[in-house]
Design an enzyme around this catalytic site. Structure first.
Site, mmCIF file in Angstrom:
data_model
loop_
_atom_site.group_PDB
_atom_site.id
_atom_site.type_symbol
_atom_site.label_atom_id
_atom_site.label_comp_id
_atom_site.label_asym_id
_atom_site.label_seq_id
_atom_site.Cartn_x
_atom_site.Cartn_y
_atom_site.Cartn_z
ATOM 1 N N THR A 98 0.862 -1.201 0.000
ATOM 2 C CA THR A 98 0.000 0.000 0.000
ATOM 3 C C THR A 98 0.856 1.193 0.000
ATOM 4 O O THR A 98 1.209 1.706 1.018
ATOM 5 C CB THR A 98 -0.918 0.090 1.202
ATOM 6 O OG1 THR A 98 -1.786 -0.975 1.143
ATOM 7 C CG2 THR A 98 -1.821 1.312 1.249
ATOM 8 N N THR B 195 -12.208 2.069 12.375
ATOM 9 C CA THR B 195 -12.990 2.717 13.446
ATOM 10 C C THR B 195 -12.183 3.694 14.285
ATOM 11 O O THR B 195 -12.758 4.420 15.072
ATOM 12 C CB THR B 195 -13.601 1.638 14.366
ATOM 13 O OG1 THR B 195 -12.536 0.806 14.862
ATOM 14 C CG2 THR B 195 -14.585 0.793 13.604
ATOM 15 N N ASN C 144 -3.867 -1.814 13.297
ATOM 16 C CA ASN C 144 -4.666 -2.502 12.298
ATOM 17 C C ASN C 144 -5.901 -3.178 12.876
ATOM 18 O O ASN C 144 -6.801 -3.566 12.122
ATOM 19 C CB ASN C 144 -3.795 -3.533 11.557
ATOM 20 C CG ASN C 144 -2.906 -2.840 10.542
ATOM 21 O OD1 ASN C 144 -3.362 -2.427 9.492
ATOM 22 N ND2 ASN C 144 -1.635 -2.679 10.878
#
Length: 405
Positions: free
Chosen positions: A192, A405, A400
């Site tokens: 990523t 949230t 992670n």
């Protein structure tokens, strides 16, 4: 590469002639943080790209790949906070809408606007927020706003990542700059991470693509944080030719000098990503010498850098060298286990594949350094390779475990 040929300079992605950038808050991140970056070349630029190998690919990547294949680009719009991945047909329409807003505001061809996104997967992109923010991003475009742009593309990154270098090509000074984001879901074959490299060199789309792929294989594809490869990974390069050098052609001295500059930018950004791995406290640099082939060296180095057991040992400052040899063993590299020497920093911990008596306290000191350096000598050939990773900490799980949230 010598110091009088290559020099590191400030300025990041806008250091080359003819590039501007901006970073604004579009409301995609919480707390009104900057989350939308815009990069612009004053003139059409040769474009090249390298992308994730994940079969699942985000809409902006699909669109950008198509447009880069045409060879020219003027602008890149990048949002954080939402990956626009796994969002169906709407995702592609939203990526197109983002590029159309930029093209309209700048009065440039829409097909020359590239799009990149990073953030949470599987959530529709609130594209209206991006469209509303584009005029502010255009208004803020400036050479000095490179840092705002590099901050806007961050997700779990702790620090922005940028670099710039200059290379002397005959009578012409050529500049390369770059910015990147990446912290988790980092693994070879892109990971990523988003990276954007600019240069004012005169170079064609095809030759730039060749050089970029070559540089990526020795830099971004040699880092690992956690073994995950994302849906959005891309590295884009733009070359607008404003330096005015004679066109760079393959298999020339100018190509080699340009390539060294490009490799320096890619390697610097790659190491910044590995060092900023989620929850990481130390960079790990693994060098493998004496490999039978370059591919064997790369396999072995990446395997050690990516070993969760060794990464955890680095965090605990435990010189558990058996985990290093084990990782080399399952890497797929060809070597004789009975000839391998291993060093952690200055301390040799294994010789000819077997244990040595060594100073555990000194080894622990070596494992406290940043970076932690590991040397593995396979004594099987003449090739070498280096890979980068980071330690594995409690904070990786914490970050992670609550990413959405």
């Amino acid at each position: 590469m010598t110091e009088n040929i290559l020099q590191v300079i400030p300025g990041g992605v806008t250091a080359p002639k003819g590039f501007m950038a901006s970073g604004v808050a579009a409301g995609l991140k919480k707390n009104n943080k900057v989350d939308l970056a815009l990069l612009l070349s004053e003139t059409p630029a040769a474009a090249a790209g390298v992308y994730t190998t994940n079969l699942v690919q985000a809409a902006p990547l699909v669109l950008t790949r198509q447009r880069v294949a045409e060879g020219l680009a003027r602008a890149v719009i990048i949002n954080a906070g939402n990956a626009n991945a796994c969002t169906g047909s709407r995702g592609l329409q939203d990526a197109i809408a983002s590029s159309r807003a930029v093209a309209t505001a700048l009065a440039i061809p829409e097909e020359q606007v590239l799009v990149a996104s990073t953030g949470v997967i599987g959530v529709p992109l609130p594209v209206e927020k991006i469209v509303d923010a584009v005029p502010r991003a255009v208004e803020a475009l400036a050479k000095e706003n490179h840092m705002a742009a590099s901050q806007a593309i961050m997700t779990t990154d702790l620090v922005p990542k940028e670099v710039a270098v200059q290379v002397q090509l005959g009578e012409t000074l050529v500049t390369l700059g770059g910015m990147a984001k990446g912290s988790g879901m980092i693994h070879p074959n892109m990971a990523t991470m988003l990276a954007f490299i600019t240069t004012d060199a005169v170079i064609s789309h095809g030759v730039l693509q060749q050089a970029l792929k070559q540089a990526v294989d020795s830099s971004f594809n040699m880092i690992t944080v956690d073994g995950d490869t994302s849906t959005n990974d891309m590295l884009l390069a733009l070359a607008n030719g404003q330096a005015g050098n004679p066109e760079i052609l393959p298999e020339t001295e100018a190509y080699q000098l340009f390539y060294q500059g490009l490799l320096e930018v890619c390697s610097a950004l790659a190491k910044m990503i590995a060092r900023d791995g989620e929850g990481a406290t130390r960079l790990i640099e693994v060098t493998v010498n004496g490999a039978l082939t370059l591919q064997d060296g790369q396999k072995a180095a990446r395997s050690v850098a990516g070993s969760n057991l060794f990464k955890a040992a680095v965090f605990g400052k435990d010189a558990n060298w058996g985990r290093i040899l084990c990782a080399v063993g399952y890497s797929g590299a060809t070597f004789d286990p009975s000839t391998v020497d291993i060093f952690i920093g200055e301390v040799q911990v294994a010789q000819d594949g077997a244990a040595l008596e060594f100073d555990e306290e000194k080894a622990a000191v070596m494992l406290s350094q940043d970076p932690v350096t590991v040397l593995v000598d396979l004594k099987s050939g003449a090739s070498s390779a280096t890979a980068w990773g980071c330690d594995l900490t409690y904070d990786y799980v914490r970050i992670n475990g609550s990413y959405r949230t």
